[in-house]
Design an enzyme around this catalytic site. Structure first.
Site, short mmCIF file in Angstrom:
data_model
loop_
_atom_site.label_atom_id
_atom_site.label_comp_id
_atom_site.label_asym_id
_atom_site.label_seq_id
_atom_site.Cartn_x
_atom_site.Cartn_y
_atom_site.Cartn_z
N GLU A 149 -38.31 -13.46 -8.08
CA GLU A 149 -39.04 -12.20 -8.03
C GLU A 149 -40.27 -12.19 -8.95
OE1 GLU A 149 -35.77 -12.41 -8.30
OE2 GLU A 149 -34.82 -11.14 -6.78
N PHE A 185 -22.59 -1.72 -9.09
CA PHE A 185 -22.97 -3.11 -8.90
C PHE A 185 -24.49 -3.20 -8.68
CE2 PHE A 185 -23.76 -6.69 -5.92
CZ PHE A 185 -23.49 -7.72 -6.83
N GLN A 186 -25.11 -4.09 -9.42
CA GLN A 186 -26.55 -4.30 -9.36
C GLN A 186 -27.35 -3.03 -9.60
OE1 GLN A 186 -27.50 -6.69 -5.82
NE2 GLN A 186 -27.19 -8.54 -7.04
N MET A 211 -50.50 -25.60 -26.83
CA MET A 211 -51.19 -24.65 -27.70
C MET A 211 -50.39 -24.38 -28.96
SD MET A 211 -53.96 -23.09 -28.13
CE MET A 211 -54.99 -22.54 -26.75
N LYS A 226 -30.37 3.23 -2.15
CA LYS A 226 -30.00 2.78 -0.80
C LYS A 226 -29.73 3.96 0.14
CE LYS A 226 -27.25 -0.75 1.49
NZ LYS A 226 -26.18 -1.76 1.34
#
Lengths: 165, 576
Positions: free
Chosen positions: B54, B116-117, B474, B166
């Site tokens: 993502e 969940f999630q 760096m 949802k």
């Protein structure tokens, strides 16, 4: 070398979820403590008014105001410090006091225009309304009694005369 | 959008489509299955690009936006899908890049119950979005999408997150698909440039003998490029840019000083120190260009042109402030500016350019600068370049002269390693016909390397250059210069063979080990157009980027050259 002042801001916001959290984030990120915060409905239905009191450096506060103004749900944000405004707050003070000292407490209350809103054998609750200095002065006098609880609403503010807040 | 039997997911997709979204990058999950289904059932024109992570999806949308000026969308699921976008949202936010991030969310009745999630992505991203929504009512979707676009793309652009539970995406939509926006607190229209301020700037310019124009990302966002160029030519002032301002003024122009700041050109930094007037268009005076704010432009009249009032006075106190759109201000200024006498100044600037050029030696190991310079020569600079973050980024910024707006994609404010490859992928989706190159280090490349698969799937002819020194270069440089060369946590031991990685994906993998092969291999890469390629360039391991303004130092404390031998102090740029 910080010049700390107490600032009173008036913030008008769209009445949407999350707006208070967004404003609080801006203050917290720049290390400003919010001393008091009052959120209430306003004349317009979808708009709320917040009065925020915070202590800090004016230059830093300028930045905070600009960042608060940038929030999409903030309609405007003004620092009213030093302006011609009415600033009031309310305090409830619970004092443990028996019949012996009751008269003296009531005298103090009377002087500051406070009301006794609850009384028992051993305690009373005073309700005082006014500007912060007045409330501080009253609390100072009450301190010789046993103040067990204190609750202040925080300041609310309105510009005097024709000027909008 | 007249059919009324849509559900929430369908109206969401149709609303996004109505806003002109062309691409959507992301990964599905439980909470977004209805939305993914709507991508099919609505027959939308939006093209969905499945990514491998993502974060990469957000950088693709970011790269697309920077390269085209139009926003793309990101579509991810709830919980980890959403939290993986945080880095990309922050990267876009700090660099003012428009983006719409749609995240799935657990059903409304489960919010706050550790479903969940479930992740409070709305709360988590509050400080890094321009605005965000958690949708409470399916019928609000068209209005919210319209608002989200409006907010993301106007004023100072930025990312907007829309969190969609949802149940909201599954419920029937019975609202108004053309519902109007309700944004009483959002007024992005730039104030028209104040004539008195414009005149004050023109007067200051006329008095100046050593003016310099500083351009930032605002010049590119507002497309002030032509106006700035005309202005610079009219008043004969040199132009320097921030990392994100590259492309706002042609860097191959005689008046260009290239990038200034921590690793800017010596002549840009010296000119900035000597200037008596600094005219800043759309840069936020960030700490990488100021050095020490109190010592920046001490003797100069500083003029700050910015669309965002919160930027004014944030880092320093300018003598003149002009709120407004960079382009409108530059155009207004063009009408009133006189002709300041800058002849001696330009002569001096040209001497600085001659005396303190960017330079490196092509002998003694393969140098990163060599690759960039050669690629620039081979392409004539006609490419969209996306960089990662670190040494290679600074050398690319120094040696790759950007002449056109939107041809330079680099994570400036955030300094997000792993940005380059996915940003290049997003850019190539938006600009199919243009050459797109990503330049990364071996460290950053591996942070989003799995999304090389996305470039392969779509046969995007991206040239992914990995300037590989087996170090987090760096940080190693800072350790060498400021921590007595104590290397700590910078050795990228165990790096893969990047050319073989390309081959494992069925793509072209190339390798450069010797300076003599640079041209040949880069030419081969440029000729190959049936898909992406990785060019693993094994460069000198311990090269340092100069010039350098050490952190916490002022521009005049710039270190000009690498120390010639170990043990000798760096050569200071300041005159005794």
């Amino acid at each position: 070398m910080q010049n700390n002042f107490t600032h009173t801001l008036s913030v008008v916001v769209a009445n949407k979820p999350g707006v208070l959290a967004r404003i609080a984030h801006v203050f917290a990120r720049r290390g400003f403590n919010i001393d008091s915060l009052v959120v209430s409905s306003s004349m317009e239905g979808n708009v709320s008014r917040m009065t925020i009191t915070a202590l800090g450096d004016p230059a830093n506060l300028y930045q905070i105001i600009e960042q608060v103004k940038k929030l999409v749900d903030v309609i405007h944000c003004t620092d009213h410090t030093g302006e011609d405004v009415v600033v009031k707050e309310m305090a409830l003070v619970k004092v443990h006091v028996g019949p012996a000292a009751r008269t003296e407490v009531l005298q103090v209350a009377d002087h500051f225009g406070a009301e006794s809103v609850d009384m028992t054998e051993s305690s009373m609750i005073l309700m005082a309304v006014g500007d912060s200095d007045k409330l501080e002065a009253m609390l100072k006098l009450l301190r010789k009694f046993k103040v067990v609880e204190l609750c202040r609403t925080g300041k609310v503010l309105m510009a005097r005369g024709e000027l909008p807040t | 959008m007249t059919k009324t039997s849509w559900d929430g997911a369908q109206i969401l997709v149709k609303s996004l489509e109505a806003q002109g979204i062309e691409y959507m990058f992301g990964i599905p999950g439980g909470a977004t299955i209805p939305i993914f289904d709507a991508l099919v059932t609505t027959g939308t024109k939006i093209k969905f690009v499945l990514t491998r992570h993502e974060q990469a999806a957000t950088h693709m949308a970011d790269g697309y936006a920077r390269a085209t000026g139009r926003p793309a969308a990101v579509l991810v699921t709830s919980g980890p899908g959403a939290t993986n976008t945080v880095t990309g949202i922050m990267t876009a936010h700090i660099d003012s890049v428009p983006m719409i991030v749609v995240s799935g969310q657990a059903a409304t009745h489960m919010l706050g119950k550790d479903a969940f999630q479930e992740a409070d992505i709305y709360g988590m991203t509050m400080p890094i979005v321009k605005h965000s929504y958690l949708i409470h009512d399916t019928n609000h979707i068209p209005r919210i999408v319209r608002e989200a676009f409006h907010i993301a793309t106007t004023g100072r652009p930025g990312p907007v997150l829309i969190d969609v539970p949802k149940d909201i995406s599954m419920a029937p939509f019975v609202g108004d698909p053309l519902a109007a926006m309700e944004l009483p607190g959002y007024n992005p229209e730039a104030p028209a440039p104040d004539p008195a301020t414009i005149q004050a700037i023109a007067d200051a310019l006329l008095r100046a003998r050593k003016p310099i124009i500083l351009i930032g990302h605002g010049v590119i966002i507002s497309d002030a490029c032509t106006a700035i160029r005309t202005l610079a030519e009219k008043i004969h002032a040199p132009v320097t840019s921030t990392l994100l301002g590259k492309g706002g003024f042609p860097e191959s122009h005689a008046l260009s000083l290239g990038m200034l700041g921590m690793h800017g050109t010596a002549y840009a930094n010296k000119a900035m120190v000597e200037a008596d007037l600094i005219l800043n268009f759309g840069s936020r005076f960030d700490d990488r260009i100021l050095g020490v704010p109190a010592r920046f432009g001490r003797d100069a009249v500083k003029i700050h042109v910015d669309i965002d009032p919160a930027e004014i006075g944030k880092m320093l106190k300018p003598e003149i402030v002009c709120l407004g759109d960079a382009r409108q201000v530059a155009e207004a200024l063009l009408k009133v500016v006189g002709n300041p006498d800058t002849g001696a100044w330009i002569k001096h600037i040209n001497a600085l350019k001659k005396d303190f050029p960017l330079h490196y030696r092509r002998t003694g190991g393969l140098k990163m600068q060599h690759i960039i310079e050669e690629l620039y020569t081979l392409t004539g600079g006609k490419a969209v370049v996306a960089t990662d973050v670190g040494q290679h980024q600074m050398w690319t910024a120094q040696y790759w002269k950007v002449d056109r707006r939107n041809d330079w994609l680099s994570s400036g404010g955030a300094g997000t390693m792993g940005f380059g490859l996915p940003a290049a992928i997003g850019a190539q989706f938006g600009r199919r016909k243009d050459l797109v190159v990503s330049v990364s280090g071996d460290g950053g490349f591996q942070m989003t390397m799995p999304d090389f698969a996305t470039a392969c799937n779509h046969k995007l002819p991206i040239k992914a250059i990995v300037l590989n020194n087996s170090y987090l270069g760096m940080v190693r440089q800072w350790q060498e210069l400021f921590y007595a060369d104590r290397k700590s946590g910078v050795d990228l031991e165990g790096n893969p063979d990047f050319a073989k990685i390309a081959e494992a994906y069925g793509a072209l993998g190339l390798r450069i080990k010797r300076a003599a092969d640079v041209r040949k291999v880069l030419t081969r890469a440029l000729e190959y157009d049936s898909g992406p390629c990785i060019i693993d360039v094994q460069v000198h391991k311990e090269q340092n980027v100069f010039p350098m303004v050490p952190a916490g130092k002022a521009l005049e404390d710039m270190i000009l050259e690498p120390r010639p031998r170990r043990g000798r102090p760096p050569v200071a740029a300041r005159k005794k």
